[in-house]
Design an enzyme around this catalytic site. Sequence first.
Site, PDB file in Angstrom:
ATOM      1  N   THR A   1       0.836  -1.209   0.000  1.00 32.51           N
ATOM      2  CA  THR A   1       0.000   0.000   0.000  1.00 32.51           C
ATOM      3  C   THR A   1       0.868   1.255   0.000  1.00 32.51           C
ATOM      4  O   THR A   1       0.499   2.248  -0.590  1.00 32.51           O
ATOM      5  CB  THR A   1      -0.932   0.043   1.227  1.00 32.51           C
ATOM      6  OG1 THR A   1      -0.121  -0.093   2.389  1.00 32.51           O
ATOM      7  CG2 THR A   1      -1.971  -1.042   1.169  1.00 32.51           C
TER       8      THR A   1
ATOM      9  N   GLU B   1       4.463 -13.841 -40.624  1.00 34.81           N
ATOM     10  CA  GLU B   1       5.316 -14.891 -40.044  1.00 34.81           C
ATOM     11  C   GLU B   1       6.766 -14.416 -39.930  1.00 34.81           C
ATOM     12  O   GLU B   1       7.188 -13.494 -40.655  1.00 34.81           O
ATOM     13  CB  GLU B   1       5.225 -16.165 -40.917  1.00 34.81           C
ATOM     14  CG  GLU B   1       6.020 -17.364 -40.431  1.00 34.81           C
ATOM     15  CD  GLU B   1       5.750 -17.746 -38.969  1.00 34.81           C
ATOM     16  OE1 GLU B   1       5.915 -16.893 -38.075  1.00 34.81           O
ATOM     17  OE2 GLU B   1       5.422 -18.923 -38.718  1.00 34.81           O
TER      18      GLU B   1
ATOM     19  N   ARG C   1      -2.354 -16.886 -46.800  1.00 34.44           N
ATOM     20  CA  ARG C   1      -2.923 -17.988 -46.031  1.00 34.44           C
ATOM     21  C   ARG C   1      -3.764 -17.523 -44.843  1.00 34.44           C
ATOM     22  O   ARG C   1      -4.707 -18.199 -44.451  1.00 34.44           O
ATOM     23  CB  ARG C   1      -1.836 -18.982 -45.599  1.00 34.44           C
ATOM     24  CG  ARG C   1      -0.604 -18.397 -44.916  1.00 34.44           C
ATOM     25  CD  ARG C   1       0.494 -19.457 -44.952  1.00 34.44           C
ATOM     26  NE  ARG C   1       1.703 -19.134 -44.182  1.00 34.44           N
ATOM     27  CZ  ARG C   1       2.720 -18.417 -44.612  1.00 34.44           C
ATOM     28  NH1 ARG C   1       2.655 -17.852 -45.822  1.00 34.44           N
ATOM     29  NH2 ARG C   1       3.794 -18.242 -43.861  1.00 34.44           N
TER      30      ARG C   1
ATOM     31  N   ASN D   1       2.813 -25.718 -46.051  1.00 33.46           N
ATOM     32  CA  ASN D   1       2.825 -26.610 -44.869  1.00 33.46           C
ATOM     33  C   ASN D   1       2.849 -28.058 -45.347  1.00 33.46           C
ATOM     34  O   ASN D   1       3.589 -28.890 -44.818  1.00 33.46           O
ATOM     35  CB  ASN D   1       1.580 -26.428 -43.991  1.00 33.46           C
ATOM     36  CG  ASN D   1       1.551 -25.115 -43.236  1.00 33.46           C
ATOM     37  OD1 ASN D   1       0.484 -24.546 -43.002  1.00 33.46           O
ATOM     38  ND2 ASN D   1       2.718 -24.618 -42.846  1.00 33.46           N
TER      39      ASN D   1
ATOM     40  N   ARG E   1      -3.713 -20.140 -35.812  1.00 28.95           N
ATOM     41  CA  ARG E   1      -2.896 -20.119 -37.021  1.00 28.95           C
ATOM     42  C   ARG E   1      -3.841 -20.182 -38.211  1.00 28.95           C
ATOM     43  O   ARG E   1      -5.009 -20.593 -38.084  1.00 28.95           O
ATOM     44  CB  ARG E   1      -1.957 -21.330 -37.067  1.00 28.95           C
ATOM     45  CG  ARG E   1      -0.797 -21.191 -36.132  1.00 28.95           C
ATOM     46  CD  ARG E   1       0.024 -22.456 -36.091  1.00 28.95           C
ATOM     47  NE  ARG E   1       0.805 -22.693 -37.294  1.00 28.95           N
ATOM     48  CZ  ARG E   1       1.533 -23.796 -37.497  1.00 28.95           C
ATOM     49  NH1 ARG E   1       1.559 -24.753 -36.578  1.00 28.95           N
ATOM     50  NH2 ARG E   1       2.217 -23.952 -38.608  1.00 28.95           N
ATOM     51  N   HIS E   2      -3.358 -19.800 -39.373  1.00 30.41           N
ATOM     52  CA  HIS E   2      -4.123 -19.964 -40.615  1.00 30.41           C
ATOM     53  C   HIS E   2      -4.412 -21.448 -40.835  1.00 30.41           C
ATOM     54  O   HIS E   2      -3.741 -22.320 -40.242  1.00 30.41           O
ATOM     55  CB  HIS E   2      -3.288 -19.421 -41.785  1.00 30.41           C
ATOM     56  CG  HIS E   2      -1.907 -20.011 -41.806  1.00 30.41           C
ATOM     57  ND1 HIS E   2      -1.640 -21.271 -42.291  1.00 30.41           N
ATOM     58  CD2 HIS E   2      -0.719 -19.549 -41.313  1.00 30.41           C
ATOM     59  CE1 HIS E   2      -0.360 -21.545 -42.138  1.00 30.41           C
ATOM     60  NE2 HIS E   2       0.228 -20.512 -41.530  1.00 30.41           N
TER      61      HIS E   2
ATOM     62  N   HIS F   1       0.433 -16.643 -37.661  1.00 34.67           N
ATOM     63  CA  HIS F   1       1.368 -17.718 -38.003  1.00 34.67           C
ATOM     64  C   HIS F   1       2.027 -18.267 -36.741  1.00 34.67           C
ATOM     65  O   HIS F   1       2.005 -17.624 -35.688  1.00 34.67           O
ATOM     66  CB  HIS F   1       2.439 -17.162 -38.943  1.00 34.67           C
ATOM     67  CG  HIS F   1       1.867 -16.480 -40.143  1.00 34.67           C
ATOM     68  ND1 HIS F   1       1.696 -17.108 -41.353  1.00 34.67           N
ATOM     69  CD2 HIS F   1       1.382 -15.216 -40.300  1.00 34.67           C
ATOM     70  CE1 HIS F   1       1.154 -16.257 -42.223  1.00 34.67           C
ATOM     71  NE2 HIS F   1       0.959 -15.103 -41.596  1.00 34.67           N
TER      72      HIS F   1
HETATM   73  O1  F6P Z   1       6.336 -24.194 -40.840  1.00 33.92           O
HETATM   74  C1  F6P Z   1       5.391 -23.205 -40.722  1.00 33.92           C
HETATM   75  C2  F6P Z   1       6.001 -21.935 -40.196  1.00 33.92           C
HETATM   76  O2  F6P Z   1       4.975 -20.999 -40.011  1.00 33.92           O
HETATM   77  C3  F6P Z   1       7.097 -21.348 -41.076  1.00 33.92           C
HETATM   78  O3  F6P Z   1       6.651 -20.519 -42.104  1.00 33.92           O
HETATM   79  C4  F6P Z   1       7.973 -20.643 -40.091  1.00 33.92           C
HETATM   80  O4  F6P Z   1       9.273 -20.369 -40.564  1.00 33.92           O
HETATM   81  C5  F6P Z   1       7.954 -21.624 -38.960  1.00 33.92           C
HETATM   82  O5  F6P Z   1       6.649 -22.166 -38.925  1.00 33.92           O
HETATM   83  C6  F6P Z   1       8.244 -21.025 -37.605  1.00 33.92           C
HETATM   84  O6  F6P Z   1       8.446 -22.074 -36.679  1.00 33.92           O
HETATM   85  P1  F6P Z   1       9.933 -22.463 -36.197  1.00 33.92           P
HETATM   86  O7  F6P Z   1      10.437 -21.224 -35.556  1.00 33.92           O
HETATM   87  O8  F6P Z   1       9.710 -23.583 -35.210  1.00 33.92           O
HETATM   88  O9  F6P Z   1      10.750 -22.858 -37.374  1.00 33.92           O
END
Ligand code: F6P
Length: 669
Positions: A358, A555, A534, A489, A482-483, A621
């Site tokens: 306080t 990302e 995405r 991917n 995430r997308h 992302h």
């Molecule tokens: O693999 C998908 C993703 O979004 C990539 O585009 C990005 O580089 C990565 O994940 C990030 O994750 P990390 O840091 O574990 O590589």
Amino acid sequence: MGGGSSKNPGGSSGDQLYVSLKIENMDVKEELVPHVFGSIPIIGSWDSTRALSMERESALTWELSFVVPPNHGTLVFKFLLKPKDAESPCLVEEGEDRLLTGGKMEDESRSAVFKSPGFGQDELLAYRVFVIVDVISPFDLAASWRAYKENLRPSTVRGIPDISMNAAPEGCQENASAAVMELDLERYVVPSPTCASTGVYAANLAETPRSLGFAKCDVSSGSHNSCEVEFLKTDHTASDKVMPAAAGAVAAAAVADQMHGPKEDQCLAIVLVGLPARGKTFTAAKLTRYLRWLGHETKHFNVGKYRRLKHGVNQAADFFRGDNPEGVEARNEVAALAMEDMLSWMQEGGQVGVFDATNSTKQRRNMIMKLAEGKCKIIFLETICNDESIIERNIRLKIQQSPDYAEETDFEAGLHDFKERLANYGKVYEPVEEGSYVKMIDMVSGNGGQIQVNNISGYLPGRIVFFLVNTHLTPRPILLTRHGESQDNVRGRIGGDSILSEAGEIYSKKLANFIKKRLKSEKTASIWTSTLQRTILTATPIVGFPKIQWRALEEINSGACDGMTYEEIKRNMPEEYESRLKDKLRYRYPRGESYLDVIQRLEPVIIELERQRAPVVVISHQAVLRALYAYFADRPLKEIPQIEVPLHTIIEIQMGVTGVQEKRYKLID
Ligand code: F6P
């Protein structure tokens, strides 16, 4: 006299009404400032001290504007003239209250007439009144976001602007088998990988007292359980020139402080001040979380925790009386012990200590300043709350959650004792007037309030004030996802800007249904995406909410490695691969970014998420969501690159008075 105009407020669903109240007078009295006061929720209060000030629009006109839903309840209000010198009484307009319903004001041609003995014999002051109502689309509302221009850029997805509001797109009808409207959201709930800070009493998470014989903790983990976690460098002293665990502005400021600043300026103590039940501990916990996330070594020292350990949890109200010398001495003693711990921790490299008690008398604050002399800079942070209903709510939460009342089985008895304790503090309370201080006045509710700042300078104090201005405790959900799965991917390629895979498209439709259901009772909400295809495509089936693209939500930039698989990086750039494995947090891709860079660019996003009162859905992302999630879950920086953020899963963060809670929904297995 008087006149007015108002368009018929029609419009489509989702539209809002922009209401502008204006008053005009040919014989303006400069010493009188027009205000509006009246019924909740828009006008706030019939208390004239809380009347909303009108803005001067021209030499003769004043305006107050606000946005309401078209079906808003009747707003009851009056105009009020406030003299600039606070001594003279306010003048309230004569006649009936004014009523505004559905954007239309009853009797809108009636002038606002004021009487005052000061105007001369029987003289009246009359203002013409105008009401202008416009229908405004969520699109236009969202356009105000252009303040964040630097984070926005034109969409790379053809035809979708960076701020948009879509009606249900044709051809986007649900695929019956894949995206049937699911009504039972609970069906999708999956356990969270950590139990983070789910609704725990914030003081319990504060630093563990060392001076009372408890564990010696590392100075830089930024973790609640910091004794367990070894971080970047744990054994440095203040004289070491360690690299800060941060990038960008934070790193630059830290290096500058180390090189140029006087020793006491390298450490900062934020010393809370205020009566009990004013939100001090929540503010302290929130500020600690924010600063840690930015990379500042920060710890929360809660004197209550020390008191409980030294004197037990069952201290009755008498212990807190200002005229009880034993009580005062015992409380000063534990405050000094906590201060000692904080200063020793700073000697070992700690940067910001948040000292939570306080500290409500000058005598106590003098003691703290003396102890800190030459060792750290002090800023008092006083939390003031004048709203009785909020104080009452905080008191009840305290009885339910504070360890002080854990053994009290009778709620009413606890309530009575705590109110007595509060009264004891109230008798000796002296608001801060000394040194550097920030006063947060009625800020917790999120309905206005104000911040007063005195003698504050420097990089970090400036940032702290900016954070405090934007933060509030209004409960609202934040949905992170995430997308949907992208074609990259599927191929295992990082970065890029590919479109969704088939599974990703199914997720986008399921997500739209989920959001429709989850946010159906919310008046407003917004959908934030990055500027990459995405995320924009994942948001496309969502209808009825404004969508905003943030460049800051892109990302992590994988620079020279963009478009490669992890295998290809290992094979073709083995050194890079190894360096990233060794320190994924700090590793910066050649011509790209590190996680620390990502955190720095996300700061405006965090500030805006804190400032928002309506729900926000963030579609972004993996790396970005790890960083955002870490902020809310108060996870140490070092853990960020490993946090689990799976595809096709929504993380719901509920922000409220009891802290942050998390729930996860997995829409596709
Ligand atoms: O693999 C998908 C993703 O979004 C990539 O585009 C990005 O580089 C990565 O994940 C990030 O994750 P990390 O840091 O574990 O590589």
